[in-house]
Scaffold this motif. Structure first.
Motif, mmCIF file in Angstrom:
data_model
loop_
_atom_site.group_PDB
_atom_site.id
_atom_site.type_symbol
_atom_site.label_atom_id
_atom_site.label_comp_id
_atom_site.label_asym_id
_atom_site.label_seq_id
_atom_site.Cartn_x
_atom_site.Cartn_y
_atom_site.Cartn_z
ATOM 1 N N GLU A 134 0.823 -1.209 0.000
ATOM 2 C CA GLU A 134 0.000 0.000 0.000
ATOM 3 C C GLU A 134 0.857 1.258 0.000
ATOM 4 O OE1 GLU A 134 -2.424 -0.746 3.418
ATOM 5 O OE2 GLU A 134 -3.617 -2.278 2.364
ATOM 6 N N GLU A 135 1.957 1.244 0.748
ATOM 7 C CA GLU A 135 2.866 2.399 0.766
ATOM 8 C C GLU A 135 3.543 2.585 -0.590
ATOM 9 O OE1 GLU A 135 5.464 1.614 4.063
ATOM 10 O OE2 GLU A 135 3.947 2.195 5.544
ATOM 11 N N SER A 152 0.761 -4.040 -8.266
ATOM 12 C CA SER A 152 0.305 -4.129 -6.875
ATOM 13 C C SER A 152 -0.885 -5.066 -6.719
ATOM 14 C CB SER A 152 -0.070 -2.742 -6.341
ATOM 15 O OG SER A 152 -1.278 -2.303 -6.917
ATOM 16 N N LYS A 204 2.755 5.966 -6.919
ATOM 17 C CA LYS A 204 2.422 5.826 -8.345
ATOM 18 C C LYS A 204 2.287 7.149 -9.095
ATOM 19 C CE LYS A 204 -2.583 5.456 -7.847
ATOM 20 N NZ LYS A 204 -2.978 6.586 -8.639
ATOM 21 N N GLU A 205 2.097 8.243 -8.371
ATOM 22 C CA GLU A 205 1.937 9.572 -8.976
ATOM 23 C C GLU A 205 0.812 9.554 -10.009
ATOM 24 O OE1 GLU A 205 5.951 10.298 -10.199
ATOM 25 O OE2 GLU A 205 6.548 10.982 -8.201
ATOM 26 N N LEU A 217 1.214 4.172 -3.158
ATOM 27 C CA LEU A 217 1.056 5.622 -3.015
ATOM 28 C C LEU A 217 2.107 6.403 -3.810
ATOM 29 C CD1 LEU A 217 0.227 5.877 0.799
ATOM 30 C CD2 LEU A 217 -1.363 6.076 -1.140
#
Length: 165
Positions: free
Chosen positions: A71-72, A95, A77-78, A75
């Motif tokens: 999950e981190e 993911s 991925k932009e 984040l």
């Protein structure tokens, strides 16, 4: 210490509200407890991937309830739709799924994924996917990609052009 064994076909009873449409069943268990949850499944369209290097020593050989690291990483991925994880430049997975790349009407998949999914294993056994090491530097040599998991059909309409940042 007694370990419980469950027969999932006897434990899983789909509630009426989940009898129609695409539904995901999540089974969380340990040696003593079993929790089964149902929720609607929404297919995520992934057109653009961001390359992300996995932290050293991170393994995800089985589906774990704790997906904090994934999950981190997601984040990061932009503007991309998902991440494409790699280890020392060698492609592994997105993911949410395994990945396959098309070249000359053949499908290649990373030979060492982060998680060897059931659909990935079956497609390799059937000969639909050819496992091989795939380096990030090689991505431009492929014509397209498709994500693979038990909830996604292997369908030509889902093939995406390589768009990796």
């Amino acid at each position: 210490m007694h370990h419980h064994t469950w027969l999932l076909e006897k434990c899983i009873q789909v509630p009426d509200q989940f009898q129609i449409g695409h539904v995901r069943c999540r089974v969380v268990y340990d040696a003593h407890t079993l929790d089964i949850h149902f929720f609607p499944y929404q297919l995520r369209i992934v057109r653009k991937l961001k390359l992300i290097e996995l932290p050293d020593g991170y393994n995800y050989d089985y589906k774990y309830e704790d997906r904090k690291v994934l999950e981190e990483l997601f984040l990061l991925k932009e503007s991309a739709d998902d991440i494409l994880m790699m280890r020392h430049g060698w492609i592994m997975d997105s993911s949410i799924a395994n990945i396959a790349f098309e070249k000359n009407r053949r499908w290649y998949t990373p030979s060492i994924p982060l998680l060897a999914g059931t659909t990935w294993k079956r497609m390799i056994q059937e000969g639909s996917l050819i496992p091989r090491p795939i380096h990030a530097d090689d991505l431009h040599t492929f014509d397209g990609f498709i994500l693979i998991n038990a909830m996604m059909r292997f369908d030509a309409s889902y093939i995406q052009k390589i768009d990796v940042v």
